[in-house]
Motif scaffolding. Sequence first.
Motif, mmCIF file in Angstrom:
data_model
loop_
_atom_site.group_PDB
_atom_site.id
_atom_site.type_symbol
_atom_site.label_atom_id
_atom_site.label_comp_id
_atom_site.label_asym_id
_atom_site.label_seq_id
_atom_site.Cartn_x
_atom_site.Cartn_y
_atom_site.Cartn_z
ATOM 1 N N THR A 27 47.262 31.392 33.672
ATOM 2 C CA THR A 27 47.938 32.685 33.703
ATOM 3 C C THR A 27 46.928 33.813 33.855
ATOM 4 N N SER B 33 53.120 41.683 33.009
ATOM 5 C CA SER B 33 53.295 41.033 34.302
ATOM 6 C C SER B 33 52.361 39.822 34.330
ATOM 7 N N LYS C 225 51.081 36.439 36.247
ATOM 8 C CA LYS C 225 50.966 35.522 37.386
ATOM 9 C C LYS C 225 50.629 34.167 36.791
ATOM 10 N N THR D 289 55.205 34.891 39.653
ATOM 11 C CA THR D 289 54.970 36.037 38.771
ATOM 12 C C THR D 289 56.251 36.308 38.012
ATOM 13 N N ASP E 38 57.826 39.081 34.987
ATOM 14 C CA ASP E 38 57.605 40.294 34.195
ATOM 15 C C ASP E 38 58.436 40.217 32.923
#
Length: 77
Positions: A3, A16, A18, A31, A33
């Motif tokens: 991550t 956020s 990824k 991704t 959020d």
Amino acid sequence: MNTTTRIIIGANAYASVKYSVDDADGLHIGTIDFLLAGGRSAVNDLAIVAQDYRTKAARYLRMARIADAAALELATP
């Protein structure tokens, strides 16, 4: 799981994330959020978000077991 997390602060605060996950279901990259409630650290907010998802997942799994049992009941003469 890998991550990379950024905290975005505007009218609301978000984490956020990824991510890449390679598991039995295959490789997943994306991704996501997470809305942070605020008033706490991002670490604490994300821990609460994770627990909320675990609670919801347990409920959905319980409902799936009930639906499976009902289907089996209806399929049995």
